[in-house]
Design an enzyme around this catalytic site. Structure first.
Site, mmCIF file in Angstrom:
data_model
loop_
_atom_site.group_PDB
_atom_site.id
_atom_site.type_symbol
_atom_site.label_atom_id
_atom_site.label_comp_id
_atom_site.label_asym_id
_atom_site.label_seq_id
_atom_site.Cartn_x
_atom_site.Cartn_y
_atom_site.Cartn_z
ATOM 1 N N LYS A 1 49.277 85.529 43.214
ATOM 2 C CA LYS A 1 50.418 84.946 43.139
ATOM 3 C C LYS A 1 50.917 85.215 41.639
ATOM 4 O O LYS A 1 50.223 84.726 40.609
ATOM 5 C CB LYS A 1 50.657 83.232 43.322
ATOM 6 N N CYS B 1 47.535 85.401 24.440
ATOM 7 C CA CYS B 1 46.595 84.456 24.480
ATOM 8 C C CYS B 1 45.626 84.710 23.089
ATOM 9 O O CYS B 1 45.124 83.740 22.573
ATOM 10 C CB CYS B 1 45.962 83.976 25.683
ATOM 11 N N GLU C 1 41.031 81.295 32.211
ATOM 12 C CA GLU C 1 41.361 81.627 30.925
ATOM 13 C C GLU C 1 42.718 81.325 30.345
ATOM 14 O O GLU C 1 43.733 81.671 31.039
ATOM 15 C CB GLU C 1 41.340 83.334 31.029
ATOM 16 N N GLU D 1 49.540 76.059 20.286
ATOM 17 C CA GLU D 1 49.833 77.192 20.675
ATOM 18 C C GLU D 1 51.425 77.751 20.714
ATOM 19 O O GLU D 1 52.103 77.022 21.583
ATOM 20 C CB GLU D 1 49.426 77.540 22.179
#
Length: 473
Positions: free
Chosen positions: A173, A283, A249, A377
């Site tokens: 997906k 990331c 992750e 973040e």
């Protein structure tokens, strides 16, 4: 406009509903994407389940599976220009980065795991003169791979390649913001001759739709996910009902520590790449930059000058270094952090919003540890630079984060390099470099950055069931 359907059981399946994928450079729709429902997810899972339970894929020899995966890698290479163009159009990545790095690495992921699984060894365990004990590593079953929008094809193949190599079947997906290359991967898998149902692609959204259908299905055995940490929490809660195996992750707020004894030219070069590659939508981005006070006043102006020299522009222009952010929602999020930083008293040395969905390479100083721009973040081309005085200070500041995906340090002192690398709470520590990845090494994070590790034998551990066979002689 092109259509991006689902790829289920070896065929293209149109959606009952569609949604638009928007080119972030033009802010206009460029593709119509099938909007997957929970029923579409169930159809894909059923195809993968049948391919695993009754098909040839898990029962093939490692050599035969490797042959199929190498053919798929060959097709990725043969279609590299098309795939790079799709990636750049879909999420705004500079085409030079997509063509030179992401697409070749996607092919390499398949080649590595195709060969790695061929050379993995089982163990024979001596126990007594009357018994022989040995191990087998068998595929788990149906894997749901949920991939992000920032490296659409490369991060999807990090999941799909080992899952397939070890004999599982997959429902992929892709992120709804950038599904183009993943859909094309499903088509290339058919062309490569993978049996029907071995690799399926279902497009669409998460809650209440295709994504939730995958994470709650009792027929899915394991979920591998890359994305935002709060999304990971929701997937974990959904998957708990059927005790699925999970590998996550997730977010990062990478610390980049520059000591005074480093090669300053190298530190500036790598630090620029670490935060501004892919417009900071990485990331692993080195978004917290700690510089020893003795070189702070030299490092910062050099860093700012390099940031200001970077070329913003059309992502399809090979000279572009900074493309637009991937979608309007994300642009608004990153822009809001610029306003938050200003309200909290941080000083912007350069950067800020540009026309369209571009954010210029941005540098903040005069920041405090409690500021949101330091702790959260941002996932954009935004870095905070802070001075430190001692090694202990640097380690304490770097570890003061709920995230622990990666860190960097720059020093010419080999003892310090090993000592500090051992003290940093991060899944990967790069010393005098960035983003160097050997697929045999473990990849994953501490804390809010993830659960588990993938890569090499760590991927085998996740994507296989270890079985002990005990034989009386």
């Amino acid at each position: 406009m092109i259509d991006l359907p689902h790829i289920i059981d070896g065929r293209r399946v149109d959606g009952g509903e569609w949604f638009d994928s928007v080119n972030p450079a033009t802010r206009q729709p460029w593709a119509r994407v099938a909007r997957g429902t929970s029923d579409d997810a169930a159809l894909a899972v059923a195809a993968a389940r049948h391919a695993f339970d009754d098909g040839p894929w898990p029962r093939m020899s490692p050599e035969d599976r490797a042959s199929h995966l190498h053919r798929l890698a060959d097709l990725i290479v043969a279609n590299a220009d098309e795939l790079a163009h799709i990636e750049s159009t879909d999420m705004g990545k500079p085409i030079s980065q997509a063509r030179q790095k992401d697409i070749p690495r996607s092919a390499h992921n398949f080649r590595f795991f195709a060969d790695f699984q061929r050379f993995c060894e089982d163990e024979s365990i001596p126990v007594s003169s009357n018994h022989h004990v040995y191990t087998r590593y068998e595929p788990v079953g149906v894997a749901a791979a949920i991939s992000p929008w920032n490296f659409p094809l490369m991060l999807a193949t990090w999941k799909v390649a080992p899952a397939l190599a070890f004999g599982n079947t997959v429902v992929l997906k892709p992120a709804e913001q950038a599904p183009g290359t993943c859909t094309r991967l499903g088509e290339l898998a058919i062309e490569a001759g993978l049996p029907n149902g071995v690799l399926n692609v279902v497009n669409g959204f998460g809650p209440g739709e295709a994504g939730e259908g995958l994470t709650t299905s009792p027929e899915v055995d394991l979920v591998t996910f890359t994305g935002e940490s709060n999304t990971g929490r929701k997937i974990m809660a959904a998957a708990a009902q059927t005790l699925k195996r999970l590998s996550f992750e997730m977010g990062g707020k990478g610390a980049n520590v520059v000591f005074a004894d480093c090669d300053l030219d190298k530190a500036v070069d790598w630090s620029i790449q670490a935060i501004y590659t892919n417009a900071g939508q990485v990331c692993l981005a080195g978004s917290r930059l700690y510089v020893e006070r003795a070189v702070f006043d030299e490092f910062v102006p050099r860093f700012v000058a390099r940031a200001e020299a970077m070329r913003l522009g059309d992502p399809l222009d090979p000279m572009t270094e900074i493309g637009p952010l991937a979608n309007e929602e994300h642009f608004q999020k990153v822009s809001s952090y610029l306003e938050i930083a200003d309200r909290e008293g941080a000083k912007m040395l350069t950067g800020g919003a540009a026309d369209g969905w571009w954010i210029r390479p941005t540098v903040f100083v005069d920041v405090a540890p409690e500021m949101r721009i330091v702790r959260e973040e941002v996932f954009g081309p935004v870095v905070v630079i802070q001075p430190f005085d001692t090694e202990d200070d640097a380690v304490r500041m770097a570890n003061d984060s709920p995230y622990g995906l990666n860190a960097m340090l720059f020093t010419e002192n080999v003892r310090r390099a090993h000592r500090v690398a051992g003290r940093l709470r991060a899944g990967t520590v790069w010393v005098n470099c960035f983003f160097v990845r050997d697929l045999r090494s473990p990849f994953g994070g501490y804390g809010d950055s993830g659960i588990g590790r993938e890569g090499g034998k760590f991927s085998r551990e996740f994507f296989t069931e270890a079985k002990a066979v005990v034989l009386e002689l």
